[in-house]
Scaffold this motif. Sequence first.
Motif, PDB file in Angstrom:
ATOM      1  N   MET A 182       0.827  -1.191   0.000  1.00  0.00           N
ATOM      2  CA  MET A 182       0.000   0.000   0.000  1.00  0.00           C
ATOM      3  C   MET A 182       0.869   1.252   0.000  1.00  0.00           C
ATOM      4  SD  MET A 182      -3.146   0.942   0.054  1.00  0.00           S
ATOM      5  CE  MET A 182      -4.174   2.296   0.463  1.00  0.00           C
ATOM      6  N   GLY A 183       1.964   1.243   0.694  1.00  0.00           N
ATOM      7  CA  GLY A 183       2.831   2.406   0.772  1.00  0.00           C
ATOM      8  C   GLY A 183       3.429   2.781  -0.574  1.00  0.00           C
ATOM      9  N   LYS A 184       3.852   1.759  -1.346  1.00  0.00           N
ATOM     10  CA  LYS A 184       4.450   2.037  -2.652  1.00  0.00           C
ATOM     11  C   LYS A 184       3.419   2.611  -3.616  1.00  0.00           C
ATOM     12  CE  LYS A 184       8.136  -1.374  -2.494  1.00  0.00           C
ATOM     13  NZ  LYS A 184       8.713  -2.558  -3.148  1.00  0.00           N
ATOM     14  N   ILE A 185       2.203   2.108  -3.539  1.00  0.00           N
ATOM     15  CA  ILE A 185       1.148   2.593  -4.436  1.00  0.00           C
ATOM     16  C   ILE A 185       0.815   4.041  -4.115  1.00  0.00           C
ATOM     17  CG2 ILE A 185      -1.286   2.329  -5.072  1.00  0.00           C
ATOM     18  CD1 ILE A 185      -0.908  -0.691  -4.664  1.00  0.00           C
ATOM     19  N   CYS A 186       0.665   4.350  -2.837  1.00  0.00           N
ATOM     20  CA  CYS A 186       0.355   5.733  -2.435  1.00  0.00           C
ATOM     21  C   CYS A 186       1.473   6.685  -2.841  1.00  0.00           C
ATOM     22  CB  CYS A 186       0.127   5.799  -0.928  1.00  0.00           C
ATOM     23  SG  CYS A 186      -1.401   5.024  -0.394  1.00  0.00           S
ATOM     24  N   THR A 187       2.710   6.257  -2.655  1.00  0.00           N
ATOM     25  CA  THR A 187       3.844   7.091  -3.024  1.00  0.00           C
ATOM     26  C   THR A 187       3.874   7.312  -4.533  1.00  0.00           C
ATOM     27  OG1 THR A 187       5.099   6.214  -1.161  1.00  0.00           O
ATOM     28  CG2 THR A 187       6.351   7.312  -2.876  1.00  0.00           C
ATOM     29  N   THR A 188       3.595   6.270  -5.292  1.00  0.00           N
ATOM     30  CA  THR A 188       3.581   6.381  -6.748  1.00  0.00           C
ATOM     31  C   THR A 188       2.477   7.328  -7.211  1.00  0.00           C
ATOM     32  OG1 THR A 188       4.438   4.139  -6.966  1.00  0.00           O
ATOM     33  CG2 THR A 188       3.379   5.091  -8.905  1.00  0.00           C
ATOM     34  N   VAL A 189       1.286   7.173  -6.650  1.00  0.00           N
ATOM     35  CA  VAL A 189       0.164   8.028  -7.034  1.00  0.00           C
ATOM     36  C   VAL A 189       0.458   9.479  -6.664  1.00  0.00           C
ATOM     37  CG1 VAL A 189      -2.261   8.550  -6.550  1.00  0.00           C
ATOM     38  CG2 VAL A 189      -1.545   6.193  -6.952  1.00  0.00           C
ATOM     39  N   LEU A 190       1.003   9.702  -5.481  1.00  0.00           N
ATOM     40  CA  LEU A 190       1.350  11.060  -5.063  1.00  0.00           C
ATOM     41  C   LEU A 190       2.423  11.645  -5.974  1.00  0.00           C
ATOM     42  CD1 LEU A 190       0.935  13.306  -2.995  1.00  0.00           C
ATOM     43  CD2 LEU A 190       2.689  12.223  -1.596  1.00  0.00           C
ATOM     44  N   GLY A 191       3.422  10.856  -6.327  1.00  0.00           N
ATOM     45  CA  GLY A 191       4.476  11.317  -7.228  1.00  0.00           C
ATOM     46  C   GLY A 191       3.944  11.666  -8.599  1.00  0.00           C
ATOM     47  N   LEU A 192       3.036  10.835  -9.110  1.00  0.00           N
ATOM     48  CA  LEU A 192       2.436  11.143 -10.413  1.00  0.00           C
ATOM     49  C   LEU A 192       1.595  12.411 -10.353  1.00  0.00           C
ATOM     50  CD1 LEU A 192       1.384   7.581 -11.597  1.00  0.00           C
ATOM     51  CD2 LEU A 192       3.198   9.005 -12.540  1.00  0.00           C
ATOM     52  N   GLY A 193       0.906  12.613  -9.250  1.00  0.00           N
ATOM     53  CA  GLY A 193       0.120  13.835  -9.090  1.00  0.00           C
ATOM     54  C   GLY A 193       0.994  15.074  -9.076  1.00  0.00           C
ATOM     55  N   VAL A 194       2.100  14.998  -8.348  1.00  0.00           N
ATOM     56  CA  VAL A 194       3.019  16.137  -8.295  1.00  0.00           C
ATOM     57  C   VAL A 194       3.640  16.381  -9.670  1.00  0.00           C
ATOM     58  CG1 VAL A 194       5.201  16.955  -7.312  1.00  0.00           C
ATOM     59  CG2 VAL A 194       3.500  15.900  -5.835  1.00  0.00           C
ATOM     60  N   ALA A 195       4.044  15.311 -10.343  1.00  0.00           N
ATOM     61  CA  ALA A 195       4.636  15.453 -11.677  1.00  0.00           C
ATOM     62  C   ALA A 195       3.620  16.063 -12.648  1.00  0.00           C
ATOM     63  CB  ALA A 195       5.120  14.099 -12.190  1.00  0.00           C
ATOM     64  N   GLY A 196       2.377  15.606 -12.580  1.00  0.00           N
ATOM     65  CA  GLY A 196       1.332  16.159 -13.441  1.00  0.00           C
ATOM     66  C   GLY A 196       1.085  17.625 -13.170  1.00  0.00           C
ATOM     67  N   THR A 197       1.155  18.009 -11.897  1.00  0.00           N
ATOM     68  CA  THR A 197       0.968  19.414 -11.536  1.00  0.00           C
ATOM     69  C   THR A 197       2.082  20.272 -12.102  1.00  0.00           C
ATOM     70  OG1 THR A 197      -0.156  18.762  -9.496  1.00  0.00           O
ATOM     71  CG2 THR A 197       0.742  20.995  -9.589  1.00  0.00           C
ATOM     72  N   ILE A 198       3.304  19.796 -11.989  1.00  0.00           N
ATOM     73  CA  ILE A 198       4.444  20.556 -12.504  1.00  0.00           C
ATOM     74  C   ILE A 198       4.359  20.702 -14.022  1.00  0.00           C
ATOM     75  CG2 ILE A 198       6.956  20.518 -12.816  1.00  0.00           C
ATOM     76  CD1 ILE A 198       7.071  19.184 -10.007  1.00  0.00           C
ATOM     77  N   ILE A 199       4.019  19.618 -14.697  1.00  0.00           N
ATOM     78  CA  ILE A 199       3.881  19.676 -16.159  1.00  0.00           C
ATOM     79  C   ILE A 199       2.755  20.630 -16.548  1.00  0.00           C
ATOM     80  CG2 ILE A 199       3.213  18.334 -18.188  1.00  0.00           C
ATOM     81  CD1 ILE A 199       4.673  15.933 -16.835  1.00  0.00           C
ATOM     82  N   GLY A 200       1.628  20.555 -15.834  1.00  0.00           N
ATOM     83  CA  GLY A 200       0.509  21.446 -16.120  1.00  0.00           C
ATOM     84  C   GLY A 200       0.857  22.910 -15.923  1.00  0.00           C
TER      85      GLY A 200
END
Length: 56
Positions: free
Chosen positions: A1-19
Amino acid sequence: MGKICTTVLGLGVAGTIIGMELYRCMDNKDRRELKKDVKCAVEDLKTATGKIMEMH
């Protein structure tokens, strides 16, 4: 569960930066149109949420 949450959070941050970078590169006309579209989408979500809340 920890790896999935970290991955989802990382993708969200990356998407925000790209946006933010894409938004920064837009001209003013496109920015205004995007803001208008986002505002309409938020209003639609509010309406849908209100209808769902009425059902319960």
